[in-house]
Design a protein around this motif. Sequence first.
Motif, PDB file in Angstrom:
ATOM      1  N   ALA A  51      53.771 -14.345  13.764  1.00 17.84           N
ATOM      2  CA  ALA A  51      53.722 -13.363  12.676  1.00 17.84           C
ATOM      3  C   ALA A  51      54.238 -12.005  13.143  1.00 17.84           C
ATOM      4  CB  ALA A  51      52.304 -13.237  12.118  1.00 17.84           C
ATOM      5  N   MET A  52      53.778 -11.551  14.306  1.00 18.23           N
ATOM      6  CA  MET A  52      54.215 -10.239  14.801  1.00 18.23           C
ATOM      7  C   MET A  52      55.698 -10.270  15.181  1.00 18.23           C
ATOM      8  SD  MET A  52      51.659  -8.288  14.334  1.00 18.23           S
ATOM      9  CE  MET A  52      51.081  -9.344  13.007  1.00 18.23           C
ATOM     10  N   GLU A  53      56.158 -11.380  15.739  1.00 17.74           N
ATOM     11  CA  GLU A  53      57.582 -11.503  16.077  1.00 17.74           C
ATOM     12  C   GLU A  53      58.442 -11.470  14.813  1.00 17.74           C
ATOM     13  OE1 GLU A  53      60.880 -11.410  18.207  1.00 17.74           O
ATOM     14  OE2 GLU A  53      58.863 -11.231  19.014  1.00 17.74           O
ATOM     15  N   ARG A  54      57.998 -12.152  13.796  1.00 15.20           N
ATOM     16  CA  ARG A  54      58.713 -12.156  12.513  1.00 15.20           C
ATOM     17  C   ARG A  54      58.798 -10.736  11.938  1.00 15.20           C
ATOM     18  NH1 ARG A  54      56.616 -15.354   7.226  1.00 15.20           N
ATOM     19  NH2 ARG A  54      58.392 -14.897   5.910  1.00 15.20           N
ATOM     20  N   LEU A  55      57.705  -9.999  12.039  1.00 10.05           N
ATOM     21  CA  LEU A  55      57.714  -8.608  11.567  1.00 10.05           C
ATOM     22  C   LEU A  55      58.698  -7.763  12.372  1.00 10.05           C
ATOM     23  CD1 LEU A  55      53.938  -7.901  10.901  1.00 10.05           C
ATOM     24  CD2 LEU A  55      55.779  -7.828   9.227  1.00 10.05           C
ATOM     25  N   ASP A  82      44.274 -18.516  12.990  1.00 11.80           N
ATOM     26  CA  ASP A  82      44.940 -18.750  14.269  1.00 11.80           C
ATOM     27  C   ASP A  82      45.448 -17.427  14.860  1.00 11.80           C
ATOM     28  OD1 ASP A  82      46.520 -19.543  16.410  1.00 11.80           O
ATOM     29  OD2 ASP A  82      47.226 -21.345  15.367  1.00 11.80           O
ATOM     30  N   LEU A  83      44.654 -16.843  15.746  1.00 14.98           N
ATOM     31  CA  LEU A  83      45.023 -15.559  16.345  1.00 14.98           C
ATOM     32  C   LEU A  83      46.288 -15.659  17.192  1.00 14.98           C
ATOM     33  CD1 LEU A  83      41.700 -13.847  17.449  1.00 14.98           C
ATOM     34  CD2 LEU A  83      43.218 -13.261  15.568  1.00 14.98           C
ATOM     35  N   LYS A 123      46.460  -9.581   9.752  1.00  9.53           N
ATOM     36  CA  LYS A 123      46.662 -10.083   8.389  1.00  9.53           C
ATOM     37  C   LYS A 123      47.014  -8.953   7.428  1.00  9.53           C
ATOM     38  CE  LYS A 123      44.183 -14.439   8.377  1.00  9.53           C
ATOM     39  NZ  LYS A 123      43.069 -15.214   7.814  1.00  9.53           N
ATOM     40  N   LEU A 124      46.495  -7.768   7.664  1.00 13.58           N
ATOM     41  CA  LEU A 124      46.866  -6.627   6.836  1.00 13.58           C
ATOM     42  C   LEU A 124      48.357  -6.343   6.952  1.00 13.58           C
ATOM     43  CD1 LEU A 124      46.159  -4.255   4.985  1.00 13.58           C
ATOM     44  CD2 LEU A 124      45.551  -2.948   7.044  1.00 13.58           C
ATOM     45  N   ASP A 148      56.374 -10.340  -0.926  1.00 15.21           N
ATOM     46  CA  ASP A 148      56.975 -11.348  -1.801  1.00 15.21           C
ATOM     47  C   ASP A 148      56.495 -12.764  -1.483  1.00 15.21           C
ATOM     48  OD1 ASP A 148      58.386  -9.358  -3.104  1.00 15.21           O
ATOM     49  OD2 ASP A 148      60.137  -9.577  -1.808  1.00 15.21           O
ATOM     50  N   ASP A 149      55.915 -12.940  -0.320  1.00 15.43           N
ATOM     51  CA  ASP A 149      55.408 -14.253   0.083  1.00 15.43           C
ATOM     52  C   ASP A 149      53.891 -14.240  -0.066  1.00 15.43           C
ATOM     53  OD1 ASP A 149      54.751 -16.665   1.216  1.00 15.43           O
ATOM     54  OD2 ASP A 149      55.813 -16.312   3.103  1.00 15.43           O
ATOM     55  N   LYS A 150      53.418 -14.566  -1.240  1.00 16.11           N
ATOM     56  CA  LYS A 150      51.984 -14.483  -1.550  1.00 16.11           C
ATOM     57  C   LYS A 150      51.127 -15.374  -0.663  1.00 16.11           C
ATOM     58  CE  LYS A 150      52.529 -11.529  -4.818  1.00 16.11           C
ATOM     59  NZ  LYS A 150      52.382 -10.136  -4.479  1.00 16.11           N
ATOM     60  N   GLY A 151      51.698 -16.424  -0.122  1.00 21.73           N
ATOM     61  CA  GLY A 151      50.932 -17.329   0.721  1.00 21.73           C
ATOM     62  C   GLY A 151      51.036 -17.021   2.208  1.00 21.73           C
ATOM     63  N   ALA A 152      51.707 -15.929   2.572  1.00 26.67           N
ATOM     64  CA  ALA A 152      51.953 -15.628   3.984  1.00 26.67           C
ATOM     65  C   ALA A 152      50.670 -15.504   4.790  1.00 26.67           C
ATOM     66  CB  ALA A 152      52.785 -14.358   4.111  1.00 26.67           C
ATOM     67  N   VAL A 153      49.691 -14.801   4.251  1.00 28.67           N
ATOM     68  CA  VAL A 153      48.440 -14.604   4.978  1.00 28.67           C
ATOM     69  C   VAL A 153      47.735 -15.943   5.206  1.00 28.67           C
ATOM     70  CG1 VAL A 153      46.128 -13.597   4.834  1.00 28.67           C
ATOM     71  CG2 VAL A 153      48.114 -12.221   4.246  1.00 28.67           C
ATOM     72  N   LYS A 154      47.725 -16.772   4.190  1.00 29.16           N
ATOM     73  CA  LYS A 154      47.031 -18.069   4.282  1.00 29.16           C
ATOM     74  C   LYS A 154      47.708 -19.004   5.284  1.00 29.16           C
ATOM     75  CE  LYS A 154      44.092 -17.508   0.763  1.00 29.16           C
ATOM     76  NZ  LYS A 154      42.875 -16.872   1.122  1.00 29.16           N
ATOM     77  N   LYS A 155      49.031 -18.862   5.458  1.00 29.96           N
ATOM     78  CA  LYS A 155      49.764 -19.733   6.380  1.00 29.96           C
ATOM     79  C   LYS A 155      49.212 -19.677   7.800  1.00 29.96           C
ATOM     80  CE  LYS A 155      54.231 -19.377   4.109  1.00 29.96           C
ATOM     81  NZ  LYS A 155      55.573 -18.801   4.194  1.00 29.96           N
TER      82      LYS A 155
END
Length: 143
Positions: A69-73, A61-62, A41-42, A50-57
């Motif tokens: 999330a890691m693929e997107r990064l 869910d590990l 999440k960090l 810019d996506d303030k809700g990204a962490v909450k999305k």
Amino acid sequence: MQESFSNSASRHLQDAQILLQTQRWDNAVYLAAYVVECSFKLLVELYFKDDKGAVKKYGHDLQELDGRAMERLRVLYPILDRQLPASRIAGTVLAQDHPERRYAKSQLWTEEEAKLAVQRAEEIYREIIPKLVLNGSISSKDI
């Protein structure tokens, strides 16, 4: 309340290691999963500013954090591809029933499973957090 994923990851890792030493396998696994969740999440918080809700999305869910999330990064920031842990929770109990396991009966996890989970959580933590301190993304005071 201000969230601090780096501080939480550090605190949960220390506590998971203590629980492992005292043979509290279930709670060691539980906190180890939070080490991984907070570390991932960090990264989401830092790179998707810019996506303030990204962490909450991703919630708790590990599998989604470790996968999408890691693929997107990796796609958006190719330089991170060599730095991000690649599907590191596979082969462990880290994603199983997280965080619902907090309500499970004792003796859900074995000593071997707990040791592997805490070890993997520490590896993921060490692959992410120190690099963010060294590159100036976070302060050492944040951990």
